[in-house]
Design a protein around this motif. Structure first.
Motif, PDB file in Angstrom:
ATOM      1  N   ARG A  33       0.804  -1.241  -0.084  1.00 39.35           N
ATOM      2  CA  ARG A  33       0.136   0.055  -0.125  1.00 39.35           C
ATOM      3  C   ARG A  33       0.889   1.312   0.132  1.00 39.35           C
ATOM      4  NH1 ARG A  33      -4.940   0.698   0.468  1.00 39.35           N
ATOM      5  NH2 ARG A  33      -4.485   2.574   0.916  1.00 39.35           N
ATOM      6  N   PRO A  34       0.446   2.136  -0.780  1.00 40.55           N
ATOM      7  CA  PRO A  34       1.523   3.550  -0.948  1.00 40.55           C
ATOM      8  C   PRO A  34       1.418   4.280   0.453  1.00 40.55           C
ATOM      9  CG  PRO A  34      -0.822   3.898  -2.270  1.00 40.55           C
ATOM     10  CD  PRO A  34      -0.717   2.369  -1.710  1.00 40.55           C
ATOM     11  N   ASP A  35       0.254   4.314   1.316  1.00 43.64           N
ATOM     12  CA  ASP A  35       0.336   4.787   2.782  1.00 43.64           C
ATOM     13  C   ASP A  35       1.179   3.975   3.705  1.00 43.64           C
ATOM     14  OD1 ASP A  35      -1.235   2.577   2.840  1.00 43.64           O
ATOM     15  OD2 ASP A  35      -3.094   4.177   4.034  1.00 43.64           O
ATOM     16  N   SER A  36       1.805   2.886   3.343  1.00 46.50           N
ATOM     17  CA  SER A  36       2.670   2.113   4.184  1.00 46.50           C
ATOM     18  C   SER A  36       4.018   2.978   4.655  1.00 46.50           C
ATOM     19  CB  SER A  36       3.281   0.854   3.660  1.00 46.50           C
ATOM     20  OG  SER A  36       2.330   0.114   3.369  1.00 46.50           O
ATOM     21  N   THR A  37       4.349   3.099   6.035  1.00 48.48           N
ATOM     22  CA  THR A  37       5.564   3.619   6.513  1.00 48.48           C
ATOM     23  C   THR A  37       6.609   3.020   6.971  1.00 48.48           C
ATOM     24  OG1 THR A  37       4.722   3.433   8.849  1.00 48.48           O
ATOM     25  CG2 THR A  37       3.708   5.281   7.442  1.00 48.48           C
ATOM     26  N   ASP A  38       7.951   3.459   7.485  1.00 47.03           N
ATOM     27  CA  ASP A  38       8.772   2.698   7.904  1.00 47.03           C
ATOM     28  C   ASP A  38       8.703   1.836   9.174  1.00 47.03           C
ATOM     29  OD1 ASP A  38      10.486   4.085   6.000  1.00 47.03           O
ATOM     30  OD2 ASP A  38      11.392   5.170   7.382  1.00 47.03           O
ATOM     31  N   LYS A  42       1.793  -2.305   5.079  1.00 47.89           N
ATOM     32  CA  LYS A  42       0.369  -3.110   4.778  1.00 47.89           C
ATOM     33  C   LYS A  42       0.289  -3.525   3.326  1.00 47.89           C
ATOM     34  CE  LYS A  42      -2.551   0.115   7.480  1.00 47.89           C
ATOM     35  NZ  LYS A  42      -3.427   1.209   7.510  1.00 47.89           N
ATOM     36  N   LEU A  43      -0.181  -4.829   3.166  1.00 43.92           N
ATOM     37  CA  LEU A  43       0.079  -5.603   2.005  1.00 43.92           C
ATOM     38  C   LEU A  43      -1.437  -6.005   1.454  1.00 43.92           C
ATOM     39  CD1 LEU A  43       2.886  -8.069   2.794  1.00 43.92           C
ATOM     40  CD2 LEU A  43       3.105  -5.925   1.628  1.00 43.92           C
ATOM     41  N   ARG A  44      -1.645  -5.905   0.248  1.00 45.22           N
ATOM     42  CA  ARG A  44      -2.925  -6.230  -0.399  1.00 45.22           C
ATOM     43  C   ARG A  44      -2.797  -7.187  -1.240  1.00 45.22           C
ATOM     44  NH1 ARG A  44      -5.620  -1.458  -3.887  1.00 45.22           N
ATOM     45  NH2 ARG A  44      -7.376  -3.074  -3.935  1.00 45.22           N
ATOM     46  N   MET A  45      -3.960  -8.144  -1.311  1.00 40.75           N
ATOM     47  CA  MET A  45      -4.003  -9.506  -2.032  1.00 40.75           C
ATOM     48  C   MET A  45      -5.261  -9.199  -2.982  1.00 40.75           C
ATOM     49  SD  MET A  45      -4.162 -12.314   0.758  1.00 40.75           S
ATOM     50  CE  MET A  45      -3.883 -13.649  -0.541  1.00 40.75           C
ATOM     51  N   ILE A  54       2.161  -5.591   8.855  1.00 43.31           N
ATOM     52  CA  ILE A  54       3.539  -5.938   9.601  1.00 43.31           C
ATOM     53  C   ILE A  54       4.223  -4.740  10.037  1.00 43.31           C
ATOM     54  CG2 ILE A  54       5.745  -6.862   9.010  1.00 43.31           C
ATOM     55  CD1 ILE A  54       4.411  -7.849   6.253  1.00 43.31           C
ATOM     56  N   GLU A  55       4.512  -4.828  11.408  1.00 39.02           N
ATOM     57  CA  GLU A  55       5.067  -3.877  12.367  1.00 39.02           C
ATOM     58  C   GLU A  55       6.483  -4.589  12.915  1.00 39.02           C
ATOM     59  OE1 GLU A  55       1.222  -2.007  14.606  1.00 39.02           O
ATOM     60  OE2 GLU A  55       1.349  -4.286  14.851  1.00 39.02           O
ATOM     61  N   LYS A  56       7.080  -3.484  13.438  1.00 39.26           N
ATOM     62  CA  LYS A  56       8.255  -3.916  14.149  1.00 39.26           C
ATOM     63  C   LYS A  56       8.211  -4.849  15.561  1.00 39.26           C
ATOM     64  CE  LYS A  56      12.122  -2.034  11.915  1.00 39.26           C
ATOM     65  NZ  LYS A  56      12.096  -0.378  11.782  1.00 39.26           N
ATOM     66  N   GLY A  57       8.761  -5.811  15.722  1.00 39.58           N
ATOM     67  CA  GLY A  57       8.737  -6.449  16.631  1.00 39.58           C
ATOM     68  C   GLY A  57       9.249  -7.873  17.001  1.00 39.58           C
TER      69      GLY A  57
END
Ligand SMILES: [Fe+2]
Length: 292
Positions: A33-38, A42-45, A54-57
């Motif tokens: 997704r273009p609004d994904s950040t560092d 966000k992934l579309r299918m 997906i988040e850091k952790g």
């Protein structure tokens, strides 16, 4: 009776979001997704606003996001979860973050975070797979999750008696280890689990995504075979859901099963089955089975 309709989305944690971006795009053929950040990928299918976030952790699967069909069904299901003894609460700020109309948060008996929601946003922009794949989703949700659970009976009670899943079949995977497969829509299974005897393990062992052609599976396997991600198995065909698939390691350690031609269940004629092996052919193990 209120029950879950589908696995709408999954939350993943990872130490390296760039590795996930490359893996998702180049191997899975998902759209970033273009609004994904560092800090949030966000992934579309399909037409949904995302199916993976997906988040850091600590690497793994953080959230199983199940959907129901309405506000009424959501409240009924939350009441059933509460009656089962699990803590559950509505969270409107999390609903906004997840792009759903309303959301309740709880956890399964193993401790996996479970979000129950309805009305995930549908994106008016067309989904375009960078690999030209078409994913099999729609009413059947994003795919399936296979869990390793510390207590199989408790997991069964939560997913079947509380969330309303129905039993598809079981597989004797190895001595003392029986996998249970559950459905909540025509997809053969949306949730499956097994306990490893003598080990108190909890977590997602693999997630499955389904594409609409064997060519897509073969092309993805070639990309993995060329070194883009560690292959966990060769291509094979499963006994119970007839999926023709292979497994590979994700940047978060757990596996993704990438498959096609999964069997559909018609509840009016379905009988619970039992199998003595997971595969009719193939699925040769190429690296040690990942354990959450
Ligand atoms: Fe699977």
């Amino acid at each position: 009776m209120s029950s879950v309709n589908a696995l709408a989305y999954v939350g993943i944690t990872a130490s390296d979001l760039d590795a996930w971006k490359t893996y998702a795009t180049d191997v899975l053929g998902l759209q970033v997704r273009p609004d994904s950040t560092d800090d949030l990928l966000k992934l579309r299918m399909d037409d949904r606003v995302y199916r993976f976030f997906i988040e850091k952790g600590e690497p793994g699967v953080s959230t199983l996001g199940f959907e129901v069909n309405s506000r009424g069904a959501l409240e009924e299901l939350a009441a059933k979860v509460e009656a089962s003894g699990a803590a559950v609460k509505e969270d409107s700020s999390l609903a906004a973050a997840r792009d759903v109309v309303a959301l309740f948060i709880t956890s399964d008996p193993g401790g996996n975070t479970v979000e129950l929601s309805y009305g995930q946003r549908i994106d008016h922009d067309a989904f375009v797979s960078p690999k030209g794949h078409r994913f099999v989703t729609g009413d059947m949700g994003f795919g399936h999750a296979f869990l390793i659970v510390p207590d199989q009976q408790e997991a069964y009670e939560f997913y079947v008696n509380t969330l309303g899943f129905r039993e598809s079949d079981t597989i004797a995977l190895m001595p003392g280890l029986v996998g249970q497969f559950l459905h909540c829509n025509p997809r053969h299974h949306t949730i499956a689990f097994a306990s490893v005897p003598g080990m108190n393990i909890n977590g997602v062992q693999h997630l499955m995504v389904e594409v609409d052609s064997l060519d897509s599976v073969g092309r993805a396997y070639d990309i993995v075979d060329a070194g883009a991600a560690p292959a966990s198995t060769s291509i094979g065909m499963h006994t119970n859901d007839h999926m023709i698939s292979f497994y590979m390691q994700t940047p978060s350690g757990f596996d993704i099963e990438f498959g096609t031609a999964g069997r559909l269940i018609d509840d009016s004629v379905w009988s619970v089955g039992h199998y003595d092996a997971a595969s009719y052919w193939g699925h040769k193990r190429l690296r040690e089975m990942p354990v959450p």
